[in-house]
Enzyme design. Sequence first.
Site, PDB file in Angstrom:
ATOM      1  N   THR A  23       1.219  -8.426  13.366  1.00  0.00           N
ATOM      2  CA  THR A  23       1.409  -7.126  12.741  1.00  0.00           C
ATOM      3  C   THR A  23       1.316  -7.180  11.241  1.00  0.00           C
ATOM      4  O   THR A  23       1.802  -8.101  10.630  1.00  0.00           O
ATOM      5  CB  THR A  23       2.785  -6.566  13.093  1.00  0.00           C
ATOM      6  OG1 THR A  23       2.937  -5.315  12.446  1.00  0.00           O
ATOM      7  CG2 THR A  23       3.891  -7.477  12.620  1.00  0.00           C
ATOM      8  N   THR A  70       0.872  -1.189   0.000  1.00  0.00           N
ATOM      9  CA  THR A  70       0.000   0.000   0.000  1.00  0.00           C
ATOM     10  C   THR A  70       0.907   1.237   0.000  1.00  0.00           C
ATOM     11  O   THR A  70       1.354   1.661  -1.058  1.00  0.00           O
ATOM     12  CB  THR A  70      -0.974  -0.004   1.189  1.00  0.00           C
ATOM     13  OG1 THR A  70      -0.251  -0.096   2.400  1.00  0.00           O
ATOM     14  CG2 THR A  70      -1.961  -1.160   1.079  1.00  0.00           C
ATOM     15  N   LYS A  78       4.140  -6.800   4.001  1.00  0.00           N
ATOM     16  CA  LYS A  78       3.854  -5.413   3.649  1.00  0.00           C
ATOM     17  C   LYS A  78       3.587  -4.655   4.943  1.00  0.00           C
ATOM     18  O   LYS A  78       3.154  -5.230   5.945  1.00  0.00           O
ATOM     19  CB  LYS A  78       2.661  -5.290   2.705  1.00  0.00           C
ATOM     20  CG  LYS A  78       1.321  -5.664   3.278  1.00  0.00           C
ATOM     21  CD  LYS A  78       0.480  -4.613   3.975  1.00  0.00           C
ATOM     22  CE  LYS A  78       0.598  -3.237   3.426  1.00  0.00           C
ATOM     23  NZ  LYS A  78      -0.218  -2.289   4.295  1.00  0.00           N
ATOM     24  N   ASN A  93       0.382  11.133   5.535  1.00  0.00           N
ATOM     25  CA  ASN A  93      -0.833  10.853   6.297  1.00  0.00           C
ATOM     26  C   ASN A  93      -1.816  12.007   6.414  1.00  0.00           C
ATOM     27  O   ASN A  93      -2.962  11.810   6.815  1.00  0.00           O
ATOM     28  CB  ASN A  93      -0.456  10.356   7.692  1.00  0.00           C
ATOM     29  CG  ASN A  93       0.110   8.963   7.608  1.00  0.00           C
ATOM     30  OD1 ASN A  93      -0.557   8.057   7.136  1.00  0.00           O
ATOM     31  ND2 ASN A  93       1.358   8.805   8.003  1.00  0.00           N
ATOM     32  N   GLU A  96       6.679   5.063   7.285  1.00  0.00           N
ATOM     33  CA  GLU A  96       6.259   6.226   6.494  1.00  0.00           C
ATOM     34  C   GLU A  96       7.135   7.440   6.813  1.00  0.00           C
ATOM     35  O   GLU A  96       7.172   7.919   7.940  1.00  0.00           O
ATOM     36  CB  GLU A  96       4.779   6.510   6.741  1.00  0.00           C
ATOM     37  CG  GLU A  96       3.904   5.421   6.118  1.00  0.00           C
ATOM     38  CD  GLU A  96       2.437   5.507   6.479  1.00  0.00           C
ATOM     39  OE1 GLU A  96       1.631   4.870   5.780  1.00  0.00           O
ATOM     40  OE2 GLU A  96       2.105   6.193   7.450  1.00  0.00           O
ATOM     41  N   SER A 135      -6.227   6.419   4.221  1.00  0.00           N
ATOM     42  CA  SER A 135      -5.905   4.999   4.380  1.00  0.00           C
ATOM     43  C   SER A 135      -6.869   4.353   5.346  1.00  0.00           C
ATOM     44  O   SER A 135      -7.472   5.019   6.151  1.00  0.00           O
ATOM     45  CB  SER A 135      -4.478   4.833   4.865  1.00  0.00           C
ATOM     46  OG  SER A 135      -4.347   5.250   6.209  1.00  0.00           O
TER      47      SER A 135
END
Lengths: 408, 408
Positions: free
Chosen positions: B199, B162, B188, B403, B280, B408
């Site tokens: 997780t 993603t 991922k 973000n 991220e 998401s």
Amino acid sequence: MAKITKVSPLAPAAFPDLPQIGGLRFAAAAAGVRYAGRTDVMLAVMQPGTAVAGVFTRSATRSAPVLDCQAKIGGAAEGPAAVLVNSGNSNAFTGHYGQASVAAITAAVAAATGVPVTRVFTASTGVIGEPLPHERIVAKLDELNGALSDTAIEQAARAIMTTDTFAKGACATVEIAGQPVQIAGIAKGSGMIAPDMATMLVYIFTDAAHDQAALQALLARLTDKTFNCITVDSDTSTSDSLMLAATGAAGVDATGNAAFEAALQGVMLDLAQQVVRDGEGATKFVEIHVTGAASDADAKIHAMAIANSPLVKTAVAGEDPNWGRVVMAIGKSGAAAERDRLTIRFGDILVAENGWVSPEYSEDEAAAYMKGQDLVIAVDLGLGDGASTVWTCDLTHGYIEINADYRS
Amino acid sequence: MAKITKVSPLAPAAFPDLPQIGGLRFAAAAAGVRYAGRTDVMLAVMQPGTAVAGVFTRSATRSAPVLDCQAKIGGAAEGPAAVLVNSGNSNAFTGHYGQASVAAITAAVAAATGVPVTRVFTASTGVIGEPLPHERIVAKLDELNGALSDTAIEQAARAIMTTDTFAKGACATVEIAGQPVQIAGIAKGSGMIAPDMATMLVYIFTDAAHDQAALQALLARLTDKTFNCITVDSDTSTSDSLMLAATGAAGVDATGNAAFEAALQGVMLDLAQQVVRDGEGATKFVEIHVTGAASDADAKIHAMAIANSPLVKTAVAGEDPNWGRVVMAIGKSGAAAERDRLTIRFGDILVAENGWVSPEYSEDEAAAYMKGQDLVIAVDLGLGDGASTVWTCDLTHGYIEINADYRS
């Protein structure tokens, strides 16, 4: 402090016009603790008999001034009292040297003001782990004592700022037995804000008289509804201090008075929300309102999980009505929740219910709502009567800018 | 997904050359779940008798696919098994519709592959709270089944990305009874990473045979030392899934084999650290190593408090050796700590000891260390034998960019 650029967009229009509190005088000075050319020390002196209450950080690594205050709180309300606060250096994690600094400063305050050393309370805020150049503060004490004034509370509020972009004050008047009683408070704080017990540096004063033990209990109770319900970044300071002093100069006793308690709570909430409005990099003020939880404690766990979620906070910054991240935060919090009983609202907009997006939900309407500056995210868990409200701000580039460079 | 711009600076040079696992075939396809022009569905099919273990998010708002997997894990290791994963939509918080989507997809996988529906496991990752267009996935199943190949594991790893900026794979070979056994895994994950139990999406395969109940216990034990020791942003996904399948094609049984366990742990840790390296906005990979705690549990609480502190993470981003923020994080964690017993090191540099900065500490030396890409922050509490190591990344403008805009 290093990077005060512009005032928070969420700041009040101006510092409030605070009332004079009988039996209380302030002074501020520029001691050059860390930076030249700004006031960085404040002194408050209160008349004999003033009752003093305080709550402090629960951090296991709390600062030397906090440890000294905690040892002194609860002593008899005899003789005058004083508070000395410096910005620029937190005197935290400075070992025996830090205790020596506190001893030197409190002794100097006592010598200059005549306040017994057991009633001299100090606080320090700023960089952690560097020796406090206490001699610079000691050298300013005669100047501070000579400058004490009934009207210098705003200067005091400015002297204790660090990354704050505006000085914070709040006040209330309440009538007791036909007599007006004043409450006035000042605060500093904008980052490392996730109080546990107390928060930041906050000083509140009243000219009412008050039983000291009852004042301490009142302060602790109201702290749980105000300062312990805010968070900027989930980080808890080593120096958080909240003190409340009742000088008695108004000639009436406020002990057990419900109107006084309500007015005091209002002042505390106002100051707490101002801290959030000055949250580092904040562009949105967000109220998280959780109801229907299994208990009040569960409600607060959920509310804080939402308020501290980096993904929720960045969505708010992006004006994105990303309610899926609210669901995520509830799910991870550890408190009881049932997916299919959740109801989520952004302001008055019903977003989700019965475990899914509401059939009447309009993304456009929600996106328009998120453009506002003051937002409410309301969650009902559908499980019980537990409720909690907390306040936070968004997570923006401004927070990164302030904290990736500023050595605090 | 929306904003994949450039590959993380912490990424490995290339996707590893993963071994073929006997009894296992993969396929990937572009179903257009959310975005056109990229693969977004992967199918893995395993030979009859494959033992399957899985651990999943503890979120109270976990997704429909997770609930379905949890109901199936532990069933008899009979017949073939299949895993189908889509990106673009998490099918989380989608109510009864979400369950219907899982039922439709698992039935279609069973029909296309001949795998019993009780052995078809699915996962979905992407936006929360929007209906999964499962008919687009169902329409691709014959194509996927026809394309199953021994060599398509990298394509499968790419299909489940993603906000990931690189595909993640790891492998190991271990010898059991003179016979080589292969372990290969893909993962991922880059945000909403603070696992609790399991997780992200992780699939690990081996051609060893293994008792299924023992495989489940092994997976849970190793997860606590690997995937449950990483955090990007303290947020926990509603969809986290980790599955381990043992096909038995190598003809040897690995149950209870210490070398196999060590090799599996290595693969899991490699994949977990790759997730952090793709955190991220990450520019630094940080190991937090806590020793001397009162217990292992206390050590992990301290380590996670440091790893999740926004102020520590922004200091790392700013290459600032701001050890005062490490002290702050220890202080707020809630686990036992004594200020004057703390020792803090950045890499090999002794920063603080005995409750204060070390006399040999050089700020210039520490600042130079912080310019590195892989950093170690080590804390000894001086209280006991408890130890924990966790891995995290820094908090940068990139995290805010990803973000504050990406839904998401």
